[in-house]
Write a protein that holds these residues in place. Sequence first.
Motif, short mmCIF file in Angstrom:
data_model
loop_
_atom_site.label_atom_id
_atom_site.label_comp_id
_atom_site.label_asym_id
_atom_site.label_seq_id
_atom_site.Cartn_x
_atom_site.Cartn_y
_atom_site.Cartn_z
N HIS A 88 0.68 -1.31 0.09
CA HIS A 88 -0.30 0.22 -0.59
C HIS A 88 0.89 1.18 0.22
N GLU A 89 1.89 1.00 0.68
CA GLU A 89 2.65 2.62 0.76
C GLU A 89 4.31 2.60 -0.06
N ARG A 90 4.16 1.70 -1.13
CA ARG A 90 5.04 1.80 -1.51
C ARG A 90 4.83 1.15 -3.25
N SER A 91 5.36 2.43 -4.40
CA SER A 91 4.86 2.30 -5.41
C SER A 91 5.43 1.32 -6.40
N ALA A 92 6.17 0.41 -6.21
CA ALA A 92 6.53 -0.38 -6.70
C ALA A 92 5.34 -1.77 -6.46
N GLY A 93 4.73 -2.12 -5.31
CA GLY A 93 3.86 -2.77 -5.29
C GLY A 93 4.35 -3.85 -4.47
N ALA A 94 3.77 -4.61 -3.99
CA ALA A 94 4.76 -6.19 -3.60
C ALA A 94 4.37 -7.50 -3.90
N THR A 95 5.04 -8.42 -3.76
CA THR A 95 5.07 -10.45 -4.00
C THR A 95 4.52 -10.51 -2.60
N VAL A 96 4.06 -11.35 -2.75
CA VAL A 96 3.62 -12.14 -1.39
C VAL A 96 3.93 -13.98 -1.89
N LEU A 97 4.66 -14.42 -1.24
CA LEU A 97 5.20 -15.93 -1.27
C LEU A 97 4.80 -16.66 -0.38
N ALA A 124 -7.17 -6.10 -2.85
CA ALA A 124 -8.38 -5.72 -3.76
C ALA A 124 -8.76 -3.66 -3.74
N VAL A 125 -8.15 -3.33 -2.43
CA VAL A 125 -8.31 -1.98 -3.00
C VAL A 125 -6.65 -0.72 -2.53
N CYS A 126 -5.67 -2.45 -2.97
CA CYS A 126 -4.44 -1.37 -3.01
C CYS A 126 -4.12 -0.79 -4.24
N PRO A 127 -3.46 -0.04 -4.23
CA PRO A 127 -3.61 1.67 -4.58
C PRO A 127 -2.45 0.62 -5.95
N HIS A 128 -0.89 0.01 -5.28
CA HIS A 128 0.07 -0.39 -5.79
C HIS A 128 -0.20 -1.79 -6.25
N PRO A 129 0.67 -2.66 -6.93
CA PRO A 129 0.25 -3.94 -7.68
C PRO A 129 1.05 -4.78 -6.08
N LEU A 130 -0.12 -6.12 -6.42
CA LEU A 130 0.33 -6.54 -4.94
C LEU A 130 0.24 -7.84 -5.63
N VAL A 131 1.16 -8.69 -5.66
CA VAL A 131 0.79 -10.17 -6.70
C VAL A 131 1.17 -10.97 -4.81
N ILE A 132 -0.07 -12.06 -5.20
CA ILE A 132 -0.23 -13.04 -4.08
C ILE A 132 -0.36 -14.30 -5.09
#
Length: 155
Positions: free
Chosen positions: A24-33, A50-58
Amino acid sequence: RPCLTLRGASGIDGLIAAGAGYAHERSAGATVLLGDLAALHDLNSLALAAVCPHPLVIVILNNDGGGIFDLLPARGHGERHERLFRMPHGWRFEHAAAQFGLPYTHCRTAAELHEAYTEACTRPGGSVIELSCPPQQGSDRMAALFRDLERAAPC
């Protein structure tokens, strides 16, 4: 890129939520493995994805239960080990992703994973990528790795 590793109170809870907060706080987003049991313990956090403004790949590694527990001596106890440690469930995550309006991809090959992951990294919000693997495959490979390491550097 920064790397964040987490261990919930019991090792598996809150991992999606933590990843969503990080992304949510990082424009590059994050990946959760994470594994399938950890995902099941935190399904409600897909609402945060669903409401994250940046990419969040689960990315969910689904081996139909707690494959990591196959590394314990309890593996030799047959049905009790299956029921109490592995906890096979037979579920996939397509409907969970749909419930929260998240794109979902089930990957069977490295090429499919690469394509799905690359695409998910380009859009804001959460995406769920599921990889299915045979139940004992991961723990068998880890056990073999531990044996090889022990032979290479006995101490």
